[in-house]
Write an enzyme that holds these catalytic residues in place. Sequence first.
Site, PDB file in Angstrom:
ATOM      1  N   GLU A 292     -11.168   1.525  -3.029  1.00 21.45           N
ATOM      2  CA  GLU A 292     -11.450   1.111  -1.375  1.00 21.45           C
ATOM      3  C   GLU A 292     -12.020   2.614  -0.851  1.00 21.45           C
ATOM      4  O   GLU A 292     -11.426   3.607  -0.952  1.00 21.45           O
ATOM      5  CB  GLU A 292     -10.412   0.901  -0.676  1.00 21.45           C
ATOM      6  CG  GLU A 292     -10.496   0.441   0.719  1.00 21.45           C
ATOM      7  CD  GLU A 292      -9.122  -0.340   1.262  1.00 21.45           C
ATOM      8  OE1 GLU A 292      -8.497  -1.194   0.320  1.00 21.45           O
ATOM      9  OE2 GLU A 292      -8.588  -0.186   2.382  1.00 21.45           O
TER      10      GLU A 292
ATOM     11  N   SER B 101       0.984  -1.086   0.055  1.00 25.76           N
ATOM     12  CA  SER B 101      -0.020   0.167  -0.012  1.00 25.76           C
ATOM     13  C   SER B 101       0.977   1.339  -0.128  1.00 25.76           C
ATOM     14  O   SER B 101       1.676   1.329   0.938  1.00 25.76           O
ATOM     15  CB  SER B 101      -1.071  -0.032   1.138  1.00 25.76           C
ATOM     16  OG  SER B 101      -1.679   1.174   1.255  1.00 25.76           O
TER      17      SER B 101
ATOM     18  N   LYS C   1      -9.839  -6.556   8.242  1.00 21.26           N
ATOM     19  CA  LYS C   1      -8.529  -6.253   9.436  1.00 21.26           C
ATOM     20  C   LYS C   1      -9.186  -6.803  10.777  1.00 21.26           C
ATOM     21  O   LYS C   1     -10.294  -6.353  10.999  1.00 21.26           O
ATOM     22  CB  LYS C   1      -8.400  -4.709   9.370  1.00 21.26           C
ATOM     23  CG  LYS C   1      -7.791  -4.292   8.285  1.00 21.26           C
ATOM     24  CD  LYS C   1      -7.337  -2.712   8.377  1.00 21.26           C
ATOM     25  CE  LYS C   1      -7.309  -1.998   7.097  1.00 21.26           C
ATOM     26  NZ  LYS C   1      -7.204  -0.643   7.017  1.00 21.26           N
TER      27      LYS C   1
ATOM     28  N   ASP D  29     -13.697  -0.622   3.865  1.00 21.99           N
ATOM     29  CA  ASP D  29     -13.042  -0.834   4.704  1.00 21.99           C
ATOM     30  C   ASP D  29     -13.132  -0.387   6.219  1.00 21.99           C
ATOM     31  O   ASP D  29     -13.986  -0.953   6.968  1.00 21.99           O
ATOM     32  CB  ASP D  29     -11.461  -0.173   4.410  1.00 21.99           C
ATOM     33  CG  ASP D  29     -10.361  -0.185   5.312  1.00 21.99           C
ATOM     34  OD1 ASP D  29     -10.587  -0.727   6.398  1.00 21.99           O
ATOM     35  OD2 ASP D  29      -9.376   0.328   5.077  1.00 21.99           O
TER      36      ASP D  29
ATOM     37  N   ASN E 219      -9.859   6.196   1.571  1.00 20.39           N
ATOM     38  CA  ASN E 219      -9.888   6.775   2.794  1.00 20.39           C
ATOM     39  C   ASN E 219     -11.090   7.731   2.953  1.00 20.39           C
ATOM     40  O   ASN E 219     -11.014   8.791   3.795  1.00 20.39           O
ATOM     41  CB  ASN E 219      -8.845   7.238   3.402  1.00 20.39           C
ATOM     42  CG  ASN E 219      -7.779   5.772   3.747  1.00 20.39           C
ATOM     43  OD1 ASN E 219      -6.935   5.698   3.131  1.00 20.39           O
ATOM     44  ND2 ASN E 219      -8.312   4.862   4.753  1.00 20.39           N
TER      45      ASN E 219
ATOM     46  N   LYS F  55      -1.433  -1.165  -4.034  1.00 16.09           N
ATOM     47  CA  LYS F  55      -2.597  -0.100  -3.856  1.00 16.09           C
ATOM     48  C   LYS F  55      -2.029   1.259  -3.441  1.00 16.09           C
ATOM     49  O   LYS F  55      -1.160   1.446  -2.781  1.00 16.09           O
ATOM     50  CB  LYS F  55      -3.468  -0.741  -2.358  1.00 16.09           C
ATOM     51  CG  LYS F  55      -4.569   0.051  -2.150  1.00 16.09           C
ATOM     52  CD  LYS F  55      -5.258  -0.601  -0.675  1.00 16.09           C
ATOM     53  CE  LYS F  55      -4.945  -0.089   0.276  1.00 16.09           C
ATOM     54  NZ  LYS F  55      -5.626  -0.689   1.540  1.00 16.09           N
ATOM     55  N   LEU F  56      -2.739   2.315  -4.314  1.00 18.69           N
ATOM     56  CA  LEU F  56      -2.083   3.657  -4.150  1.00 18.69           C
ATOM     57  C   LEU F  56      -3.266   4.201  -3.316  1.00 18.69           C
ATOM     58  O   LEU F  56      -4.515   4.321  -3.701  1.00 18.69           O
ATOM     59  CB  LEU F  56      -2.202   4.426  -5.386  1.00 18.69           C
ATOM     60  CG  LEU F  56      -1.449   3.662  -6.618  1.00 18.69           C
ATOM     61  CD1 LEU F  56      -1.230   4.879  -7.701  1.00 18.69           C
ATOM     62  CD2 LEU F  56       0.122   3.620  -6.137  1.00 18.69           C
ATOM     63  N   LYS F  57      -2.659   5.230  -2.266  1.00 17.51           N
ATOM     64  CA  LYS F  57      -3.622   5.891  -1.479  1.00 17.51           C
ATOM     65  C   LYS F  57      -3.918   7.241  -2.577  1.00 17.51           C
ATOM     66  O   LYS F  57      -3.084   7.595  -3.150  1.00 17.51           O
ATOM     67  CB  LYS F  57      -2.852   6.496  -0.374  1.00 17.51           C
ATOM     68  CG  LYS F  57      -2.663   5.513   0.620  1.00 17.51           C
ATOM     69  CD  LYS F  57      -3.980   4.902   1.407  1.00 17.51           C
ATOM     70  CE  LYS F  57      -3.692   4.217   2.664  1.00 17.51           C
ATOM     71  NZ  LYS F  57      -4.886   3.838   3.236  1.00 17.51           N
TER      72      LYS F  57
ATOM     73  N   ASP G 193      -7.080   3.191  -2.484  1.00 10.94           N
ATOM     74  CA  ASP G 193      -7.812   3.531  -1.439  1.00 10.94           C
ATOM     75  C   ASP G 193      -8.036   4.858  -0.922  1.00 10.94           C
ATOM     76  O   ASP G 193      -7.085   5.850  -0.940  1.00 10.94           O
ATOM     77  CB  ASP G 193      -6.886   2.793  -0.348  1.00 10.94           C
ATOM     78  CG  ASP G 193      -7.390   2.870   1.033  1.00 10.94           C
ATOM     79  OD1 ASP G 193      -8.774   3.325   1.168  1.00 10.94           O
ATOM     80  OD2 ASP G 193      -6.972   2.206   1.863  1.00 10.94           O
TER      81      ASP G 193
ATOM     82  N   GLY H 263      -4.117  -3.955   6.184  1.00 14.61           N
ATOM     83  CA  GLY H 263      -2.959  -3.900   7.070  1.00 14.61           C
ATOM     84  C   GLY H 263      -3.066  -2.501   7.710  1.00 14.61           C
ATOM     85  O   GLY H 263      -3.847  -1.635   7.030  1.00 14.61           O
TER      86      GLY H 263
HETATM   87  O1  OSB Z   1      -7.008   2.524   4.967  1.00  6.69           O
HETATM   88  O2  OSB Z   1      -6.143   0.522   4.637  1.00  6.69           O
HETATM   89  C1  OSB Z   1      -6.084   1.703   5.187  1.00  6.69           C
HETATM   90  C2  OSB Z   1      -2.715   2.142   7.292  1.00  6.69           C
HETATM   91  C3  OSB Z   1      -3.216   2.514   8.146  1.00  6.69           C
HETATM   92  C4  OSB Z   1      -4.582   2.555   8.318  1.00  6.69           C
HETATM   93  C5  OSB Z   1      -5.380   2.421   7.369  1.00  6.69           C
HETATM   94  C6  OSB Z   1      -5.302   2.023   6.226  1.00  6.69           C
HETATM   95  C7  OSB Z   1      -3.573   1.567   5.906  1.00  6.69           C
HETATM   96  C8  OSB Z   1      -3.149   1.086   4.917  1.00  6.69           C
HETATM   97  C9  OSB Z   1      -1.725   0.521   5.077  1.00  6.69           C
HETATM   98  O3  OSB Z   1      -3.620   1.399   3.972  1.00  6.69           O
HETATM   99  C10 OSB Z   1      -1.741  -1.000   4.626  1.00  6.69           C
HETATM  100  C11 OSB Z   1      -0.452  -1.532   5.156  1.00  6.69           C
HETATM  101  O4  OSB Z   1      -0.369  -1.516   6.438  1.00  6.69           O
HETATM  102  O5  OSB Z   1       0.463  -2.264   4.537  1.00  6.69           O
HETATM  103 MG    MG Z   2      -8.062   1.404   3.633  1.00  4.64          MG
END
Ligand code: OSB
Ligand code: MG
Length: 399
Positions: free
Chosen positions: A236, A151, A285, A261, A209, A177-179, A207, A313
């Site tokens: 996501e 990620s 998770k 998520d 968020n 996976k790109l934020k 992702d 994660g």
């Molecule tokens: O939104 O999936 C998420 C890390 C912290 C809190 C939320 C997220 C994430 C990640 C990191 O996307 C994923 C990783 O730990 O590899």
């Molecule tokens: Mg996420």
Amino acid sequence: MATRAVAVVGFELVRVLLPLRDRWSSGAGSFSQRDSLLVRAVLRTPAGEVEGWGECPALPEPTYTSEYTEAATEVSERFLLPALLSAQVASARDVGPALAQIKGHEMAKTAFEAAVADAELRAKGLALADYLAGVSDLAAPRASTVPAGVSVGLARSVGSLVEEVGGYVAQGYFSVKLKISRQKGLSPGACLRAVRERWPTLTLAADANGAYEGLAPAEAAAELSALDELGLSFVEQPLAAADLIGHAELARLVRTPICLDEALGSYGAVEAALQLGACSVVNLKAGRFGGYLEAVRVQDLCAKRGVALRCGGMVETGIARAANVALASLAGFSLPGDLSSTGRFFERDVAGPLDLLPGGTIAVPAGPGNGVEVDRSLVDTLATWRRWWPAGNSVAEAR
Ligand code: OSB
Ligand code: MG
């Protein structure tokens, strides 16, 4: 007093501060050191004393869900530990019921369940992955390796993003996976298109968020349908955590599969999301569900409904990452998760190893418990606070 075959000797809470290789930035928070709450459970068994480790995945600030490290520490001391000690919990399956009267705080609860499971399974010589597979309803066997995935946090520029992704591809990762954000000037479309053009066959996802929160589903769809041509595995959590109905509308308007998520904080929420058609991919998770045993039930549900499943994660240490890999080995997981090697976030991790194998996979630890070794001297070095809670004594004392 009747003597039990297995009894808890005590729990130690340890706060560690791990420097990150690079600052982690996303719409769900930004930090350059990982302030993590670890739990060490000590059990007395017929084979002697055994210890196990668990990790609370809560972030330092309440920017992903409402939980955060300091609050997790507080609720653990004031409520979770007294409940666990008075119930004389000595098995992972007793942890959830002993804590059921305390609402929320699933990430803190997860740390205790994982620590007790690790100790219990080390005493029995059983790998966590095999234990979880035994709890699952699914007949299909678990995997011995899981596909890795990385990620990638919010980038400063398209150029630096392509360079960072190139580094992961060179290491052997095939799933990224790109934020994405709508705020930082870098458009999601520009980032995703640049990566897709450079690596046409990469397994690629985004992702958000909740970055599209506040837009009507039709408005979010107008922006997100521009990504339809990129062949993303999923986008996501585009909308707000609680907005299942909005996600269901959005899912009907865009071709890219919707993954949830933050929205999924209980088994019932997953059932509701699936019934509404709010997502076709679930990012699971354990920390959002109060533990790995509940996560196995969610996995069973997703498998029965034919919903794509991945393991998420939270930039955890090797303690939680090893347990995540064990969970992701179950037959219900169909997509690469946020499962990267021990070295991905930290120069030195407190537990490992979890290495990237040729082919971009990670071996499921085969040893007892979570199957990784905790570096006690590194824990001592990185510890910022710790407290020992003995059984049979309600007052904490140092040990
Ligand atoms: O939104 O999936 C998420 C890390 C912290 C809190 C939320 C997220 C994430 C990640 C990191 O996307 C994923 C990783 O730990 O590899
Ligand atoms: Mg996420």
